[in-house]
Design an enzyme around this catalytic site. Structure first.
Site, PDB file in Angstrom:
ATOM      1  N   SER A  20      10.690   7.033   9.021  1.00  0.00           N
ATOM      2  CA  SER A  20      10.005   7.050  10.310  1.00  0.00           C
ATOM      3  C   SER A  20      10.287   5.747  11.034  1.00  0.00           C
ATOM      4  CB  SER A  20       8.501   7.205  10.081  1.00  0.00           C
ATOM      5  OG  SER A  20       7.811   7.157  11.304  1.00  0.00           O
TER       6      SER A  20
ATOM      7  N   GLU B 280       0.813  -1.211   0.000  1.00  0.00           N
ATOM      8  CA  GLU B 280       0.000   0.000   0.000  1.00  0.00           C
ATOM      9  C   GLU B 280       0.845   1.259   0.000  1.00  0.00           C
ATOM     10  OE1 GLU B 280      -3.911  -1.738   2.058  1.00  0.00           O
ATOM     11  OE2 GLU B 280      -3.254   0.292   2.465  1.00  0.00           O
TER      12      GLU B 280
ATOM     13  N   CYS C 212      -1.438  -0.361  16.526  1.00  0.00           N
ATOM     14  CA  CYS C 212      -1.236  -0.269  15.077  1.00  0.00           C
ATOM     15  C   CYS C 212      -1.790  -1.488  14.355  1.00  0.00           C
ATOM     16  CB  CYS C 212       0.256  -0.117  14.786  1.00  0.00           C
ATOM     17  SG  CYS C 212       0.644  -0.164  13.033  1.00  0.00           S
TER      18      CYS C 212
ATOM     19  N   CYS D 269       3.290  -3.044  17.620  1.00  0.00           N
ATOM     20  CA  CYS D 269       2.807  -1.969  18.476  1.00  0.00           C
ATOM     21  C   CYS D 269       1.309  -2.198  18.715  1.00  0.00           C
ATOM     22  CB  CYS D 269       3.039  -0.609  17.830  1.00  0.00           C
ATOM     23  SG  CYS D 269       4.782  -0.279  17.584  1.00  0.00           S
TER      24      CYS D 269
HETATM   25  N1  SAH Z   1       7.119   1.688  11.590  1.00  0.00           N
HETATM   26  C1  SAH Z   1       7.341   3.068  11.446  1.00  0.00           C
HETATM   27  C2  SAH Z   1       6.644   3.683  10.254  1.00  0.00           C
HETATM   28  C3  SAH Z   1       5.259   3.205   9.945  1.00  0.00           C
HETATM   29  S1  SAH Z   1       4.026   3.635  11.082  1.00  0.00           S
HETATM   30  C4  SAH Z   1       6.970   3.795  12.718  1.00  0.00           C
HETATM   31  O1  SAH Z   1       6.390   3.191  13.601  1.00  0.00           O
HETATM   32  O2  SAH Z   1       7.332   4.964  12.817  1.00  0.00           O
HETATM   33  C5  SAH Z   1       3.752   5.332  10.689  1.00  0.00           C
HETATM   34  C6  SAH Z   1       3.170   6.143  11.840  1.00  0.00           C
HETATM   35  O3  SAH Z   1       1.791   5.827  12.049  1.00  0.00           O
HETATM   36  C7  SAH Z   1       3.867   5.895  13.175  1.00  0.00           C
HETATM   37  O4  SAH Z   1       4.153   7.098  13.830  1.00  0.00           O
HETATM   38  C8  SAH Z   1       2.829   5.091  13.892  1.00  0.00           C
HETATM   39  O5  SAH Z   1       3.010   5.119  15.265  1.00  0.00           O
HETATM   40  C9  SAH Z   1       1.551   5.755  13.429  1.00  0.00           C
HETATM   41  N2  SAH Z   1       0.328   5.030  13.731  1.00  0.00           N
HETATM   42  C10 SAH Z   1       0.143   3.700  13.800  1.00  0.00           C
HETATM   43  N3  SAH Z   1      -1.139   3.426  14.127  1.00  0.00           N
HETATM   44  C11 SAH Z   1      -1.780   4.615  14.253  1.00  0.00           C
HETATM   45  C12 SAH Z   1      -3.120   4.999  14.571  1.00  0.00           C
HETATM   46  N4  SAH Z   1      -4.052   4.102  14.783  1.00  0.00           N
HETATM   47  N5  SAH Z   1      -3.401   6.316  14.623  1.00  0.00           N
HETATM   48  C13 SAH Z   1      -2.460   7.260  14.376  1.00  0.00           C
HETATM   49  N6  SAH Z   1      -1.189   6.954  14.060  1.00  0.00           N
HETATM   50  C14 SAH Z   1      -0.857   5.652  14.008  1.00  0.00           C
HETATM   51 FE1  SF4 Z   2       4.799  -0.203  15.233  1.00  0.00          FE
HETATM   52 FE2  SF4 Z   2       5.338   1.203  13.008  1.00  0.00          FE
HETATM   53 FE3  SF4 Z   2       5.336  -1.501  12.987  1.00  0.00          FE
HETATM   54 FE4  SF4 Z   2       3.041  -0.192  13.259  1.00  0.00          FE
HETATM   55  S1  SF4 Z   2       4.359  -0.163  11.477  1.00  0.00           S
HETATM   56  S2  SF4 Z   2       3.728  -2.013  14.434  1.00  0.00           S
HETATM   57  S3  SF4 Z   2       3.681   1.599  14.454  1.00  0.00           S
HETATM   58  S4  SF4 Z   2       6.714  -0.188  14.130  1.00  0.00           S
END
Ligand code: SAH
Ligand code: SF4
Length: 369
Positions: free
Chosen positions: A194, A92, A119, A116
């Site tokens: 990120s 995506e 997420c 996380c």
């Molecule tokens: N793995 C990397 C990049 C992908 S996630 C990271 O974690 O930074 C991109 C961003 O989306 C991250 O800041 C993540 O914490 C955020 N994110 C994930 N789930 C989310 C949600 N439900 N609402 C808002 N931001 C979210």
């Molecule tokens: Fe965490 Fe980023 Fe991976 Fe989602 S994409 S599980 S926010 S590290």
């Protein structure tokens, strides 16, 4: 043997390959110009090459791009692209149109290992790393689509599916091609990696990559951060801060801090104090992102009042922290929503391809209606 993909090579490795094949070096320069400057990836259209060479190159490289399964246009001007990789997985990307700039949010993995708690990608688990050309293909395809609108990608954020620093070599190589003068030549300030906080890899970036760094912090107290982001068990806040200080000292670059606001979890007075303490000594730009709620997850977005109070506590201590609302909510393109609606396809096995494609279509129809 698999053919080399055209986006796995840049000017210097094209030159190397052409030399091995006994082709003149200037031909490599011409091909690289077509690919990276003109956006042409069909040798037939490379009009300054001889007919024989065009045919030879056609056979020697893999010129394919992922298939566009769908494009969902949001009311706010963003578009979510669902791409199908050669191996049948769904990738995506999201195009975000703003006045004067066009950002592309790219994925670096199918799924993610880091789990996380808030997420949706994390909930999918890990499927595989994307290759360098699969990451760059997202950029290439977005530019092809945008061309019709007279636009092109000016900014890239690695904020789609996956943790870019957990797919370090490919993500960094792709980012470097995006910024290279003989590549796509984006400003280094306009390409952002990120990360959820892989401390050793952040330190490695100092020498490997000029792109900007965004850190997903979300909590500045170890127990809470570990609860939200299990990676904090491996690299706790002290280790993370050490890496960030080192990164900043060596690169001089400001670091963007992403902080999701989750109701009743990480946006009270105590958490605001923790955040101020963590940021002390770092030059940062803080973005507050109200949590994007999704079904089946216990978390919610705080009220506007709670958001304002948190933000004011920071502002009163000279930490400006704009609230950033995610774009593309109506097409599930916002942070944390990518691909989750398509968990089925993410884990696609090749023999299920047909079912997969139609499930995607069905999902799209439902989303559009
Ligand atoms: N793995 C990397 C990049 C992908 S996630 C990271 O974690 O930074 C991109 C961003 O989306 C991250 O800041 C993540 O914490 C955020 N994110 C994930 N789930 C989310 C949600 N439900 N609402 C808002 N931001 C979210
Ligand atoms: Fe965490 Fe980023 Fe991976 Fe989602 S994409 S599980 S926010 S590290």
């Amino acid at each position: 043997m698999e053919k080399p993909h055209f986006l796995d090579h840049d000017l210097s490795s094209y030159r190397q390959l052409f030399k091995e094949w006994g082709l003149p070096a200037y031909r490599a320069d011409q091909v690289s110009q077509w690919v990276y400057k003109a956006g042409v990836h069909d040798p037939e259209q490379m009009s300054n090459l001889s007919r024989e060479l065009r045919q030879e190159l056609f056979l020697k490289f893999d010129w394919s791009l992922p298939e566009i399964l769908s494009r969902l246009d949001s009311q706010d001007g963003s578009s979510k692209l669902l791409l199908k990789s050669k191996k049948g997985h769904v990738i995506e990307s999201v195009i975000l149109r703003y006045d004067g700039r066009t950002s592309l949010c790219v994925s670096s993995q199918v799924g993610c290992k880091l789990a996380c708690d808030f997420c949706q990608t994390g909930k999918l688990g890990f499927v595989r790393n994307l290759s360098r050309h699969e990451i760059l293909s997202q950029f290439y395809l977005a530019n092809q689509l945008l061309k019709a609108e007279g636009l092109r990608v000016t900014h890239v954020v690695f904020m789609g599916m996956g943790e870019p620093l957990d797919n370090y070599d490919n993500a960094v190589a792709a980012a470097n091609v995006m910024m290279a003068e003989d590549g796509f030549f984006l400003s280094a300030r306009h390409v952002t990696l990120s990360s959820s906080g892989l401390a050793p890899q952040i330190e490695k970036l100092i020498t490997d990559c000029r792109a900007a760094l965004a850190l997903s912090l979300h909590a500045a107290r170890d127990d809470l951060r570990t609860e939200l982001m299990p990676i904090n068990r491996r690299y706790d806040l002290a280790r993370l801060k050490e890496a960030l200080l080192k990164y900043q000292k060596e690169t001089g670059r400001k670091i963007t801090i992403e902080y999701i606001l989750i109701k009743g979890k990480n946006c009270g007075l105590r958490e605001a104090k923790d955040l101020v303490r963590f940021l002390h000594g770092l030059r940062t730009k803080v973005n507050l992102i109200p949590f994007n709620a999704h079904p089946g997850m216990p978390y919610e977005r705080p009220s506007d009042e709670e958001i304002r109070t948190f933000q004011k506590y920071l502002a009163d201590r000279s930490i400006p922290a704009p609230v950033r609302y995610s774009k593309g909510l109506d097409v599930s393109g916002a942070c944390g929503q990518l691909a989750a609606k398509h968990a089925e396809q993410i884990h696609a096995k090749p023999e299920r391809k047909r079912v997969v494609a139609s499930t995607v279509q069905a999902a799209i129809l439902t989303e559009n209606s």
